[in-house]
Design a protein around this motif. Structure first.
Motif, PDB file in Angstrom:
ATOM      1  N   LYS A  40    -121.278  48.125  74.582  1.00  0.00           N
ATOM      2  CA  LYS A  40    -122.211  47.015  74.746  1.00  0.00           C
ATOM      3  C   LYS A  40    -123.135  47.334  75.916  1.00  0.00           C
ATOM      4  CE  LYS A  40    -118.864  43.882  74.666  1.00  0.00           C
ATOM      5  NZ  LYS A  40    -118.129  42.591  74.642  1.00  0.00           N
ATOM      6  N   ILE A  41    -124.424  47.318  75.633  1.00  0.00           N
ATOM      7  CA  ILE A  41    -125.443  47.674  76.629  1.00  0.00           C
ATOM      8  C   ILE A  41    -126.247  46.424  76.963  1.00  0.00           C
ATOM      9  CG2 ILE A  41    -127.459  49.106  77.101  1.00  0.00           C
ATOM     10  CD1 ILE A  41    -126.356  50.988  74.826  1.00  0.00           C
ATOM     11  N   VAL A  42    -126.337  46.110  78.250  1.00  0.00           N
ATOM     12  CA  VAL A  42    -127.062  44.913  78.685  1.00  0.00           C
ATOM     13  C   VAL A  42    -128.274  45.335  79.510  1.00  0.00           C
ATOM     14  CG1 VAL A  42    -126.842  42.631  79.714  1.00  0.00           C
ATOM     15  CG2 VAL A  42    -124.792  43.807  78.858  1.00  0.00           C
ATOM     16  N   ILE A  43    -129.441  44.825  79.124  1.00  0.00           N
ATOM     17  CA  ILE A  43    -130.696  45.110  79.828  1.00  0.00           C
ATOM     18  C   ILE A  43    -131.397  43.780  80.084  1.00  0.00           C
ATOM     19  CG2 ILE A  43    -132.953  46.261  79.686  1.00  0.00           C
ATOM     20  CD1 ILE A  43    -131.658  48.343  77.845  1.00  0.00           C
ATOM     21  N   SER A  44    -131.995  43.657  81.248  1.00  0.00           N
ATOM     22  CA  SER A  44    -132.636  42.394  81.613  1.00  0.00           C
ATOM     23  C   SER A  44    -134.059  42.618  82.095  1.00  0.00           C
ATOM     24  CB  SER A  44    -131.830  41.715  82.727  1.00  0.00           C
ATOM     25  OG  SER A  44    -132.420  40.496  83.107  1.00  0.00           O
ATOM     26  N   ASP A  45    -134.902  41.599  81.884  1.00  0.00           N
ATOM     27  CA  ASP A  45    -136.235  41.537  82.498  1.00  0.00           C
ATOM     28  C   ASP A  45    -137.092  42.757  82.165  1.00  0.00           C
ATOM     29  OD1 ASP A  45    -136.171  39.067  84.625  1.00  0.00           O
ATOM     30  OD2 ASP A  45    -134.195  39.962  84.353  1.00  0.00           O
ATOM     31  N   ILE A  46    -137.339  42.956  80.874  1.00  0.00           N
ATOM     32  CA  ILE A  46    -138.207  44.047  80.412  1.00  0.00           C
ATOM     33  C   ILE A  46    -139.665  43.751  80.771  1.00  0.00           C
ATOM     34  CG2 ILE A  46    -139.012  45.297  78.359  1.00  0.00           C
ATOM     35  CD1 ILE A  46    -136.233  44.598  77.110  1.00  0.00           C
ATOM     36  N   HIS A  47    -140.056  42.497  80.726  1.00  0.00           N
ATOM     37  CA  HIS A  47    -141.377  42.047  81.180  1.00  0.00           C
ATOM     38  C   HIS A  47    -142.535  42.813  80.520  1.00  0.00           C
ATOM     39  CE1 HIS A  47    -140.332  38.975  84.036  1.00  0.00           C
ATOM     40  NE2 HIS A  47    -139.540  39.777  84.740  1.00  0.00           N
ATOM     41  N   GLY A  48    -142.453  43.036  79.218  1.00  0.00           N
ATOM     42  CA  GLY A  48    -143.573  43.650  78.516  1.00  0.00           C
ATOM     43  C   GLY A  48    -143.808  45.104  78.841  1.00  0.00           C
ATOM     44  N   ASN A  49    -142.836  45.759  79.472  1.00  0.00           N
ATOM     45  CA  ASN A  49    -142.965  47.173  79.836  1.00  0.00           C
ATOM     46  C   ASN A  49    -142.285  48.006  78.746  1.00  0.00           C
ATOM     47  OD1 ASN A  49    -143.178  49.663  81.079  1.00  0.00           O
ATOM     48  ND2 ASN A  49    -142.449  48.958  83.061  1.00  0.00           N
ATOM     49  N   LEU A  50    -142.928  48.082  77.590  1.00  0.00           N
ATOM     50  CA  LEU A  50    -142.322  48.738  76.427  1.00  0.00           C
ATOM     51  C   LEU A  50    -142.035  50.207  76.682  1.00  0.00           C
ATOM     52  CD1 LEU A  50    -141.391  48.663  73.486  1.00  0.00           C
ATOM     53  CD2 LEU A  50    -143.762  49.070  72.789  1.00  0.00           C
ATOM     54  N   ASP A  51    -142.925  50.906  77.350  1.00  0.00           N
ATOM     55  CA  ASP A  51    -142.743  52.338  77.575  1.00  0.00           C
ATOM     56  C   ASP A  51    -141.488  52.616  78.405  1.00  0.00           C
ATOM     57  OD1 ASP A  51    -145.172  53.155  76.234  1.00  0.00           O
ATOM     58  OD2 ASP A  51    -146.247  52.304  77.928  1.00  0.00           O
ATOM     59  N   LEU A  52    -141.264  51.806  79.433  1.00  0.00           N
ATOM     60  CA  LEU A  52    -140.072  52.008  80.255  1.00  0.00           C
ATOM     61  C   LEU A  52    -138.806  51.622  79.488  1.00  0.00           C
ATOM     62  CD1 LEU A  52    -139.186  52.945  83.049  1.00  0.00           C
ATOM     63  CD2 LEU A  52    -139.308  50.567  83.821  1.00  0.00           C
ATOM     64  N   TYR A  53    -138.890  50.576  78.692  1.00  0.00           N
ATOM     65  CA  TYR A  53    -137.764  50.150  77.857  1.00  0.00           C
ATOM     66  C   TYR A  53    -137.359  51.270  76.900  1.00  0.00           C
ATOM     67  CZ  TYR A  53    -135.296  47.347  74.286  1.00  0.00           C
ATOM     68  OH  TYR A  53    -134.376  46.852  73.388  1.00  0.00           O
ATOM     69  N   LEU A  54    -138.327  51.886  76.246  1.00  0.00           N
ATOM     70  CA  LEU A  54    -138.032  52.984  75.315  1.00  0.00           C
ATOM     71  C   LEU A  54    -137.466  54.191  76.065  1.00  0.00           C
ATOM     72  CD1 LEU A  54    -141.163  52.799  72.970  1.00  0.00           C
ATOM     73  CD2 LEU A  54    -138.852  51.943  72.523  1.00  0.00           C
ATOM     74  N   ASP A  72    -136.637  37.254  79.641  1.00  0.00           N
ATOM     75  CA  ASP A  72    -137.877  37.759  80.226  1.00  0.00           C
ATOM     76  C   ASP A  72    -138.265  39.055  79.523  1.00  0.00           C
ATOM     77  OD1 ASP A  72    -138.040  35.581  81.841  1.00  0.00           O
ATOM     78  OD2 ASP A  72    -138.016  36.664  83.737  1.00  0.00           O
ATOM     79  N   LEU A  73    -138.339  38.963  78.200  1.00  0.00           N
ATOM     80  CA  LEU A  73    -138.781  40.093  77.379  1.00  0.00           C
ATOM     81  C   LEU A  73    -140.244  40.388  77.639  1.00  0.00           C
ATOM     82  CD1 LEU A  73    -137.202  38.849  74.010  1.00  0.00           C
ATOM     83  CD2 LEU A  73    -136.118  40.257  75.763  1.00  0.00           C
ATOM     84  N   ILE A  74    -141.008  39.355  77.952  1.00  0.00           N
ATOM     85  CA  ILE A  74    -142.462  39.465  78.056  1.00  0.00           C
ATOM     86  C   ILE A  74    -142.955  38.948  79.409  1.00  0.00           C
ATOM     87  CG2 ILE A  74    -142.862  39.295  75.580  1.00  0.00           C
ATOM     88  CD1 ILE A  74    -143.489  36.257  76.136  1.00  0.00           C
ATOM     89  N   GLU A  75    -144.294  39.058  79.586  1.00  0.00           N
ATOM     90  CA  GLU A  75    -145.042  38.612  80.755  1.00  0.00           C
ATOM     91  C   GLU A  75    -144.941  39.621  81.895  1.00  0.00           C
ATOM     92  OE1 GLU A  75    -146.990  35.351  80.439  1.00  0.00           O
ATOM     93  OE2 GLU A  75    -146.485  36.395  78.578  1.00  0.00           O
ATOM     94  N   LYS A  76    -146.085  39.879  82.509  1.00  0.00           N
ATOM     95  CA  LYS A  76    -146.273  40.722  83.693  1.00  0.00           C
ATOM     96  C   LYS A  76    -146.508  42.197  83.357  1.00  0.00           C
ATOM     97  CE  LYS A  76    -143.527  37.552  86.481  1.00  0.00           C
ATOM     98  NZ  LYS A  76    -142.405  37.346  87.417  1.00  0.00           N
ATOM     99  N   GLY A  77    -146.092  42.655  82.185  1.00  0.00           N
ATOM    100  CA  GLY A  77    -146.355  44.023  81.770  1.00  0.00           C
ATOM    101  C   GLY A  77    -147.636  44.130  80.969  1.00  0.00           C
ATOM    102  N   LYS A  78    -147.969  45.346  80.574  1.00  0.00           N
ATOM    103  CA  LYS A  78    -149.241  45.588  79.896  1.00  0.00           C
ATOM    104  C   LYS A  78    -149.127  45.638  78.368  1.00  0.00           C
ATOM    105  CE  LYS A  78    -151.343  48.127  83.753  1.00  0.00           C
ATOM    106  NZ  LYS A  78    -152.309  47.056  84.034  1.00  0.00           N
ATOM    107  N   ARG A  79    -147.888  45.582  77.829  1.00  0.00           N
ATOM    108  CA  ARG A  79    -147.716  45.683  76.377  1.00  0.00           C
ATOM    109  C   ARG A  79    -146.778  44.576  75.890  1.00  0.00           C
ATOM    110  NH1 ARG A  79    -146.373  51.577  74.328  1.00  0.00           N
ATOM    111  NH2 ARG A  79    -146.970  50.532  72.389  1.00  0.00           N
ATOM    112  N   ASN A  80    -147.167  43.342  76.149  1.00  0.00           N
ATOM    113  CA  ASN A  80    -146.307  42.212  75.816  1.00  0.00           C
ATOM    114  C   ASN A  80    -146.157  42.014  74.311  1.00  0.00           C
ATOM    115  OD1 ASN A  80    -145.763  40.891  78.574  1.00  0.00           O
ATOM    116  ND2 ASN A  80    -147.976  41.174  78.604  1.00  0.00           N
ATOM    117  N   LEU A  81    -147.256  42.056  73.589  1.00  0.00           N
ATOM    118  CA  LEU A  81    -147.188  41.852  72.144  1.00  0.00           C
ATOM    119  C   LEU A  81    -146.464  43.005  71.460  1.00  0.00           C
ATOM    120  CD1 LEU A  81    -147.949  39.837  69.965  1.00  0.00           C
ATOM    121  CD2 LEU A  81    -150.177  40.967  69.746  1.00  0.00           C
TER     122      LEU A  81
END
Length: 357
Positions: A17-31, A51-60
């Protein structure tokens, strides 16, 4: 609007089980982080703490990617306070506040949606009309965020964005679990391990700042928000439960620098100034440094002016000179005068520019 806390049982047969928090629209770092931890779709269970979205550059793009994951993989999300922006639009809720937030938060899901539709939100925009247009074109995306639960629970863990009230009552209003302040300072001893994000872990540091997850064994709390998209030295953390072990990994896009000189440990009393408790009083101001007093830390110290903000804060300043060995690799956070704020193995400190290649 129903404000009750929505709790779902987490069902998975995955060993990891992998837990990740506060991606904030930073898709490149998430990947990048998923690749770094060798995430295997439908073999691993992935839990995203809001907080999947907001503050990053690739929210959608981030939202679409996670929606696809949830539909096709063993991926589970909960709602964070930043994801709540979907409710503002869906229910035309607190539109004056929404306009105010969008006025200073330029990197937002809502701005990206309106740009895709070839219009911008300004101070003259009729927010009721804006929300009506967004509901027409992005109803699926808004409903996905709106329908996220606030808490996930399994046999051993409770997963929530910010915190819960007690073992018996997680919260009577969803705002409590999404915005619980300074959850690590609670006096409650939880029967299950509670895993949270929301508050960057460095906000709990007063001496040496670390961006890595914190485990409070007394209260059974994991706090894992590494300050991604919020702190200059921020990182995206993954907490990994497998069998009876707990591991972590971290990821950022900071520039790597090679160390060219040994730096021995200097006897010192290190301190760190957080954002929430970073208020200062200027005692003397000079061209390069200022003498300041921080009431929270009860410290008087000289600080480079680059760290003194207009609102009289000196947050994320540290006096900790990190010991280094020639050949080490560190991450550059912020260069100022003849020094560089650096991060080594998740720990924040500084060194002289001359010590780096």
């Amino acid at each position: 609007m129903n404000r009750s806390v929505v709790i779902q049982e987490l069902e998975t047969k995955a060993k990891r089980k992998i837990v990740i928090s506060d991606i904030h629209g930073n898709l490149d770092l998430y990947l990048k982080l998923l690749d770094q931890i060798s995430y295997k779709p439908n073999e691993d269970c992935l839990i995203l703490l809001g907080d999947l979205i907001e503050k990053g550059k690739r929210n959608l793009d981030t939202l679409h990617y996670i929606m696809h994951q949830v539909q096709n993989e063993d991926v589970h999300c909960i709602m964070g306070n930043c994801d709540f922006i979907a409710k503002n639009v869906l229910y035309s809720y607190r539109l004056d506040f929404l306009k105010h937030v969008l006025g200073f938060r330029k990197e937002s899901l809502i701005h990206e949606m309106t740009r895709k539709l070839n219009f911008e939100i300004t101070h003259n925009s009729n927010m009721a009309n804006v929300c009506q247009i967004l509901r027409k074109h992005y109803l699926k995306e808004l409903c996905f965020l709106n329908d996220l639960p606030h808490v996930l629970e399994d046999e051993d863990h409770i997963y929530v964005h910010a915190g819960i009230e007690s073992n018996e009552n997680f919260g009577t209003d969803f705002k409590q679990v999404m915005t619980h302040p300074f959850f690590l300072e609670t006096n409650v001893i939880f029967k299950k391990n509670v895993v949270v994000g929301h508050m960057p872990v460095t906000e709990y540091c007063t001496h040496i700042a670390s961006f890595d997850p914190i485990y409070d064994a007394k209260h059974n709390i994991y706090s894992i928000d590494g300050g991604n998209m919020v702190k200059y030295g921020g990182q995206l953390n993954a907490l990994i439960f497998e069998d009876n072990t707990v591991k972590m990994d971290r990821c950022d896009f900071l520039q790597e620098r090679k160390v060219v000189h040994d730096v021995k440990y200097h006897t010192q009393i290190p301190f760190f100034i957080t954002f929430n408790h970073g208020n200062i009083q200027i005692l003397e101001q000079h061209s390069i440094q200022s003498k300041v007093y921080c009431p929270y830390n009860n410290r008087t110290f000289w600080v480079e002016n680059e760290f003194v903000t207009k609102d009289m804060k000196a947050y994320d300043y540290t006096n900790y000179e990190i010991p280094l060995k020639k050949g080490d690799t560190v991450k550059e956070v912020f260069a100022y005068q003849d020094k560089v704020q650096i991060k080594k193995n998740g720990i924040l400190g500084w060194t002289y520019r001359s010590n780096l290649e």
